[in-house]
Scaffold this motif. Structure first.
Motif, mmCIF file in Angstrom:
data_model
loop_
_atom_site.group_PDB
_atom_site.id
_atom_site.type_symbol
_atom_site.label_atom_id
_atom_site.label_comp_id
_atom_site.label_asym_id
_atom_site.label_seq_id
_atom_site.Cartn_x
_atom_site.Cartn_y
_atom_site.Cartn_z
ATOM 1 N N LEU A 1 0.825 -1.198 0.000
ATOM 2 C CA LEU A 1 0.000 0.000 0.000
ATOM 3 C C LEU A 1 0.864 1.254 0.000
ATOM 4 O O LEU A 1 0.498 2.269 -0.595
ATOM 5 N N GLY A 2 1.997 1.181 0.670
ATOM 6 C CA GLY A 2 2.932 2.305 0.683
ATOM 7 C C GLY A 2 3.049 3.013 2.009
ATOM 8 O O GLY A 2 3.783 3.999 2.123
ATOM 9 N N ILE A 3 2.346 2.524 3.032
ATOM 10 C CA ILE A 3 2.423 3.217 4.323
ATOM 11 C C ILE A 3 3.806 2.992 4.946
ATOM 12 O O ILE A 3 4.462 1.977 4.713
ATOM 13 N N ASN A 4 4.239 3.956 5.757
ATOM 14 C CA ASN A 4 5.527 3.819 6.433
ATOM 15 C C ASN A 4 5.449 4.210 7.909
ATOM 16 O O ASN A 4 6.437 4.596 8.518
ATOM 17 N N GLY A 5 4.233 4.096 8.465
ATOM 18 C CA GLY A 5 4.044 4.288 9.895
ATOM 19 C C GLY A 5 2.796 3.540 10.339
ATOM 20 O O GLY A 5 1.774 3.577 9.645
ATOM 21 N N ILE A 6 2.875 2.823 11.465
ATOM 22 C CA ILE A 6 1.706 2.136 12.015
ATOM 23 C C ILE A 6 1.417 2.688 13.406
ATOM 24 O O ILE A 6 2.313 2.765 14.246
ATOM 25 N N TYR A 7 0.168 3.067 13.616
ATOM 26 C CA TYR A 7 -0.298 3.490 14.936
ATOM 27 C C TYR A 7 -1.173 2.373 15.499
ATOM 28 O O TYR A 7 -2.222 2.051 14.937
ATOM 29 N N PHE A 8 -0.713 1.774 16.589
ATOM 30 C CA PHE A 8 -1.459 0.714 17.261
ATOM 31 C C PHE A 8 -2.264 1.295 18.422
ATOM 32 O O PHE A 8 -1.705 2.005 19.265
ATOM 33 N N THR A 9 -3.552 0.973 18.503
ATOM 34 C CA THR A 9 -4.281 1.273 19.724
ATOM 35 C C THR A 9 -3.707 0.376 20.828
ATOM 36 O O THR A 9 -2.915 -0.524 20.550
ATOM 37 N N PRO A 10 -4.060 0.604 22.113
ATOM 38 C CA PRO A 10 -3.307 -0.018 23.218
ATOM 39 C C PRO A 10 -3.133 -1.533 23.115
ATOM 40 O O PRO A 10 -4.047 -2.264 22.735
ATOM 41 N N ILE A 11 -1.924 -1.957 23.508
ATOM 42 C CA ILE A 11 -1.574 -3.380 23.475
ATOM 43 C C ILE A 11 -1.261 -3.914 24.869
ATOM 44 O O ILE A 11 -0.912 -5.082 25.025
ATOM 45 N N PHE A 12 -1.397 -3.076 25.898
ATOM 46 C CA PHE A 12 -1.001 -3.481 27.246
ATOM 47 C C PHE A 12 -2.137 -4.246 27.935
ATOM 48 O O PHE A 12 -3.304 -4.155 27.542
ATOM 49 N N ARG A 13 -1.783 -4.989 28.967
ATOM 50 C CA ARG A 13 -2.745 -5.856 29.642
ATOM 51 C C ARG A 13 -3.950 -5.033 30.126
ATOM 52 O O ARG A 13 -3.804 -3.997 30.769
ATOM 53 N N ALA A 14 -5.139 -5.535 29.808
ATOM 54 C CA ALA A 14 -6.372 -4.841 30.157
ATOM 55 C C ALA A 14 -7.515 -5.852 30.202
ATOM 56 O O ALA A 14 -7.342 -7.022 29.837
ATOM 57 N N GLU A 15 -8.674 -5.398 30.621
ATOM 58 C CA GLU A 15 -9.829 -6.290 30.797
ATOM 59 C C GLU A 15 -10.786 -6.261 29.617
ATOM 60 O O GLU A 15 -11.702 -7.093 29.551
ATOM 61 N N THR A 16 -10.597 -5.321 28.690
ATOM 62 C CA THR A 16 -11.529 -5.168 27.581
ATOM 63 C C THR A 16 -10.849 -5.481 26.254
ATOM 64 O O THR A 16 -9.632 -5.642 26.178
ATOM 65 N N ASN A 17 -11.647 -5.529 25.185
ATOM 66 C CA ASN A 17 -11.065 -5.764 23.861
ATOM 67 C C ASN A 17 -10.332 -4.536 23.337
ATOM 68 O O ASN A 17 -9.418 -4.656 22.534
ATOM 69 N N HIS A 18 -10.734 -3.337 23.790
ATOM 70 C CA HIS A 18 -10.097 -2.115 23.277
ATOM 71 C C HIS A 18 -8.839 -1.729 24.045
ATOM 72 O O HIS A 18 -8.023 -0.958 23.552
ATOM 73 N N LYS A 19 -8.684 -2.228 25.275
ATOM 74 C CA LYS A 19 -7.460 -2.069 26.088
ATOM 75 C C LYS A 19 -7.219 -0.647 26.589
ATOM 76 O O LYS A 19 -6.089 -0.323 27.000
ATOM 77 N N TYR A 20 -8.240 0.196 26.600
ATOM 78 C CA TYR A 20 -8.061 1.537 27.156
ATOM 79 C C TYR A 20 -8.280 1.568 28.669
ATOM 80 O O TYR A 20 -8.330 2.645 29.268
ATOM 81 N N ASP A 21 -8.426 0.401 29.266
ATOM 82 C CA ASP A 21 -8.554 0.280 30.727
ATOM 83 C C ASP A 21 -7.352 -0.512 31.254
ATOM 84 O O ASP A 21 -7.482 -1.622 31.748
ATOM 85 N N THR A 22 -6.180 0.070 31.174
ATOM 86 C CA THR A 22 -4.926 -0.625 31.451
ATOM 87 C C THR A 22 -4.886 -1.179 32.876
ATOM 88 O O THR A 22 -5.165 -0.474 33.843
ATOM 89 N N THR A 23 -4.495 -2.450 32.980
ATOM 90 C CA THR A 23 -4.295 -3.051 34.305
ATOM 91 C C THR A 23 -2.815 -3.258 34.615
ATOM 92 O O THR A 23 -2.437 -3.388 35.774
ATOM 93 N N ASN A 24 -1.984 -3.297 33.574
ATOM 94 C CA ASN A 24 -0.541 -3.385 33.783
ATOM 95 C C ASN A 24 0.157 -2.725 32.597
ATOM 96 O O ASN A 24 0.113 -3.240 31.482
ATOM 97 N N TYR A 25 0.796 -1.599 32.861
ATOM 98 C CA TYR A 25 1.418 -0.801 31.802
ATOM 99 C C TYR A 25 2.745 -1.391 31.323
ATOM 100 O O TYR A 25 3.289 -0.930 30.324
ATOM 101 N N LEU A 26 3.257 -2.390 32.011
ATOM 102 C CA LEU A 26 4.564 -2.951 31.669
ATOM 103 C C LEU A 26 4.461 -4.359 31.093
ATOM 104 O O LEU A 26 5.472 -5.020 30.885
ATOM 105 N N GLU A 27 3.217 -4.804 30.816
ATOM 106 C CA GLU A 27 3.017 -6.137 30.268
ATOM 107 C C GLU A 27 2.137 -6.080 29.026
ATOM 108 O O GLU A 27 1.225 -5.258 28.928
ATOM 109 N N ILE A 28 2.428 -6.984 28.081
ATOM 110 C CA ILE A 28 1.599 -7.135 26.885
ATOM 111 C C ILE A 28 0.353 -7.924 27.252
ATOM 112 O O ILE A 28 0.404 -8.875 28.037
#
Length: 580
Positions: A186-213
């Protein structure tokens, strides 16, 4: 001359050091009131015959919004101290505008003028240069691709089913690695990921551990591989951090839930009184009124230390290139200043993007963010092209107003998006009109800033507000709109190949036809004329003399006539060397 409308302030977007040499100055006046404006400037210590010595420079009319004209001048001073003022000229008279007001003659005493006391290089707004050439692609990891089913959440649904608020579909790091070739194509050269840190929801905006995947995405070894594979392809990686609030299951908050006022973590949050909840009402601040998202007290030394260590950790250990900061406007400026200093000391060219939906000048003065999610600009593009809710003049006025709200150096790295996990999909907003969507993309990719594509928009995915805008990515090519994909791919290629198409060209609206959006992108070597017809009938336009005989780059043909017809919902892009 309406003096009340003439305005300048010697900081922010009105006067700033663009780089080590160039100073940019702006002034505002009533629309169609002044004929021209002349800048007077010089070293305050340069005197002769008891009069301050200054130079003059004609200011460029930089655009108009509904009420005002904007004037601009860039110059390289011979000194690092500047006093300056403005000669404002209408059809009948001229006046000199200074810090102390208006004068009929140019004051001899420089103390009366505006002051730029000293040009300190450290005060320059500095965003990473690489961002100016970056095209972003936002991925909601849970919905992009399931590459390793063995780590799926226990409630994972079949890929492609209708999403609900709580749905899981199994997207993970391995799936993203599997599809990097698609993104590279496609030609993109940057990826923005929504949160990947440990959380209780599918969207991960409720972080339970900021130092773990979060285990449903993979582990740290796999994240390192993902970042490395991206970097091999020249793709930068931006992670999403939620420092405004934590999740309900964040260990310090759970300690407060358990021990109430006896908890050693009670000051980590904004708690008004105990118990935490009474009669269904929260006694602590949260994101909105979400019980599961308690607001963090970023003024507390321990909280600050913890979060700054988080920011450093993912850069040090995984070599990420950027941070997107959630709900950034509800966190103190003081915290963000420390945050910037911390991460920029570690990696000077890291890109910092704040989630702010409104006027953002207070965060964009070089001491906090490099950019914000430019929703003001997004809404302007979407309202005109996709929703067809604005006239041509209203659209142009809004674009000029936003661009004049910030320094050029800010506009060059603005994070320009058309949609995200927080908005309906752009094709749905456009009433599923591919023609409207293409025009929106064309404008997004041909203006200043760094554009972002929300995953799947490039193949025609649709969806209303969350959760519908978070559908699973479609990978069956028979269900993808490949014509739209190739349209976006071509825009990205032009942006990379033609300097003036992206961030290396001035932007100026011109008037060619009342129904057509026309603008020029120009630098010292090349110029582009864009003519976009948003209406449902063809329009005949007269080609400016400097573009006659130019190349129409979309069709790779030469324009030999003095007039041309733009098809309904169509466009023409003319390219020529500005040396001709």
């Amino acid at each position: 001359m309406l003096k009340e409308a003439i305005y300048h302030r010697p900081k922010n977007n009105f006067a700033y050091l663009y780089d080590e040499e160039a100073v940019h100055i702006r002034i505002r006046s009533k629309k169609n009131d002044l004929r021209h404006v002349i800048l007077l400037y010089g070293d305050p210590y340069n005197w002769k015959d008891e009069a301050w010595q200054y130079k003059t420079k004609e200011m460029k009319h930089a655009g108009s919004d509904e009420l005002f004209d904007y004037w601009f001048a860039a110059f390289k001073p011979s000194c690092r101290r500047i006093r300056y003022g403005f000669k404002c000229v209408d059809d009948e008279r001229s006046v000199f505008y200074t810090e102390r007001g208006f004068y009929n003659e140019a004051p001899k005493d420089c103390a009366i003028y505006f002051s730029f006391p000293f040009l300190h290089a450290v005060d320059i707004f500095r965003a990473p240069d690489w961002v100016k050439k970056t095209v972003w692609y936002q991925i909601f990891p849970e919905r992009f691709e399931d590459g390793e089913p063995s780590i799926n959440h226990r409630d994972t649904q079949p890929w492609g089913a209708d999403p609900k608020k709580e749905s899981y579909f199994g997207g993970d790091f391995q799936g993203i690695i599997k599809r990097l070739d698609y993104l590279e194509n496609l030609g993109i050269n940057g990826i923005y990921f929504t949160p990947i840190f440990r959380a209780e929801t599918n969207h991960k905006y409720d972080t339970t551990n900021y130092l773990e995947i979060d285990p449903q995405f993979g582990d740290k070894r796999l994240l390192k591989k993902l970042v490395q594979e991206c970097h091999k392809r020249g793709i930068r990686v931006m992670l999403d951090a939620v420092f405004n609030h934590s999740g309900y299951c964040f260990a310090p908050f759970q300690d407060v839930v358990k021990n109430q006022e006896k908890s050693s973590y009670k000051d980590w949050f904004h708690i008004r009184k105990f118990p935490l909840k009474e009669d269904g009402n929260l006694n602590y601040d949260a994101f909105g009124f979400e019980e599961a998202m308690p607001k963090l007290n970023t003024e507390h030394p321990e909280v600050k230390k913890y979060l700054l260590n988080v920011a450093k950790y993912w850069i040090e250990e995984f070599d990420i290139d950027a941070w997107r900061l959630d709900v950034a406007n509800e966190v103190s400026h003081h915290f963000w200043r420390e945050f910037r200093q911390t991460v920029k000391t570690l990696k000077p060219d890291v890109y910092l993007v704040g989630e702010i939906w409104h006027d953002s000048m207070p965060w964009l003065q070089g001491d906090q963010f490099d950019a914000v999610m430019n929703y003001r600009f997004s809404d302007t593009m979407i309202d005109f092209f996709a929703r067809e809710k604005r006239t041509v003049d209203q659209f142009k006025h809004e674009v000029v107003h936003i661009m004049q709200s910030y320094p050029l150096s800010v506009n060059e790295v603005a994070f320009n998006l058309l949609g995200s996990h927080d908005t309906p999909r752009i094709l749905t907003i456009a009433n599923e009109s591919k023609e409207r969507l293409k025009l929106t993309y064309l404008f997004q990719f041909s203006v200043l800033g760094t554009p972002c594509i929300y995953y799947g928009d490039e193949i025609g995915m649709t969806g209303e507000q969350d959760p519908d805008c978070r559908k699973c990515m479609i990978w069956n090519e028979e269900e993808q709109d490949l014509d739209l994909f190739n349209f976006v791919k071509k825009l990205i290629a032009f942006r990379k190949e033609i300097r003036a198409f992206g961030n290396e060209g001035d932007f100026t609206f011109i008037n060619i036809h009342p129904s057509v959006i026309s603008y020029v992108r120009k630098n010292e070597n090349e110029q582009l004329l864009f003519m976009i017809n948003p209406i449902d009938q063809p329009v005949e336009v007269h080609i400016p003399i400097e573009f006659r005989g130019a190349t129409e780059i979309w069709t790779n043909s030469f324009l030999t006539e003095y007039t041309s017809t733009i098809n309904q919902k169509g466009f023409i892009i003319l390219y020529s060397s500005s040396r001709n």
